[in-house]
Enzyme design. Sequence first.
Site, PDB file in Angstrom:
ATOM      1  N   ILE A   1       0.853  -1.196   0.000  1.00  0.00           N
ATOM      2  CA  ILE A   1       0.000   0.000   0.000  1.00  0.00           C
ATOM      3  C   ILE A   1       0.882   1.237   0.000  1.00  0.00           C
ATOM      4  O   ILE A   1       1.817   1.351   0.807  1.00  0.00           O
ATOM      5  CB  ILE A   1      -0.940   0.017   1.226  1.00  0.00           C
ATOM      6  N   CYS A   2       0.597   2.164  -0.921  1.00  0.00           N
ATOM      7  CA  CYS A   2       1.325   3.431  -0.986  1.00  0.00           C
ATOM      8  C   CYS A   2       0.426   4.528  -0.437  1.00  0.00           C
ATOM      9  O   CYS A   2      -0.489   5.016  -1.129  1.00  0.00           O
ATOM     10  CB  CYS A   2       1.736   3.737  -2.425  1.00  0.00           C
ATOM     11  N   VAL A   3       0.664   4.895   0.820  1.00  0.00           N
ATOM     12  CA  VAL A   3      -0.097   5.961   1.448  1.00  0.00           C
ATOM     13  C   VAL A   3       0.840   6.678   2.413  1.00  0.00           C
ATOM     14  O   VAL A   3       1.663   6.044   3.101  1.00  0.00           O
ATOM     15  CB  VAL A   3      -1.355   5.423   2.171  1.00  0.00           C
TER      16      VAL A   3
END
Length: 300
Positions: free
Chosen positions: A89-91
């Site tokens: 996840i890219c957050v």
Amino acid sequence: MSLPPTVVRRLMREITQLKNSPPEGIRVQTNDDNMLDLTGLIEGPEGTPYAGGYFKVKFSFTEEFPAAPPKCWFATKIFHPNVSGAGEICVNTLKKDWKSTYGIEHILVTVKCLLIYPNPESALDEEAGKLLLEDYGSYCSRAKLITSVHATPRVRPVEFNTPSAADSSSASTSTSASPTPAPAPAAKSAATAFNLPIITRKSASPAPAPPPTHAAVPLKSSPNAASHTGENDGSIGVVPSSKDRHLSPSPLSTADSNVDLNVGVVAASVPSSGTKAVKRAATGNASSGAEKRKKALKRL
């Protein structure tokens, strides 16, 4: 990997809170053998290509937690610009924007928001990011297909049978806001309703007035007649009206007409009850008429 007791206590507190009062569309699963083997469940938001799906997010806590964020990834396959094929996840919340006050609930809420508002500028899946920018219809069709195949179970997860905190608060608010029905008034029995005496009072109407009676008017002879005859008995006579004009005695024909006129007026004004008295008066005047004529002739 063993974690400090303070970290374990904090994680156990967060997990208990999430199970008792979960946010809307978010639940957690735990392993009975290992309470730290935690899996988050995210319900696909309505109005997105992920609606109807349930996505699993795995957690891995390190000794640096909560100073450093835990490792998180999607265990369920998803077509999303900010999720790689391996589920990474890219957050920013899990990277540079992390704070030690954040916890499990904050991470799951952030990931759910990412499903609603994807960010194609920092895409891990370049194909999904390109479709999102160039052909949103194709992006939605592809995301729906992947969701229906990999994220839509036949039976809804049992964890979602527990109402969320928002549902519980709204239910309690509606219950407290609903007015308590007022007790219905006791119905009066028929005996009570109809046993009361009914009094009708007639208005007193005035008694009818008796018909007016005309009293007999005593008649007096005219002053001229009394002076000439001297036979007035004081009870019957002719009362001349103040408005009547009497001419001075004239020849016999005029005197007779004056006498007859006075008698006629009295007879017309006297009621029927005094008719006899009027007749007697008229007879007396007639008898003295001869003497009047004689005296009138003597004056001339």
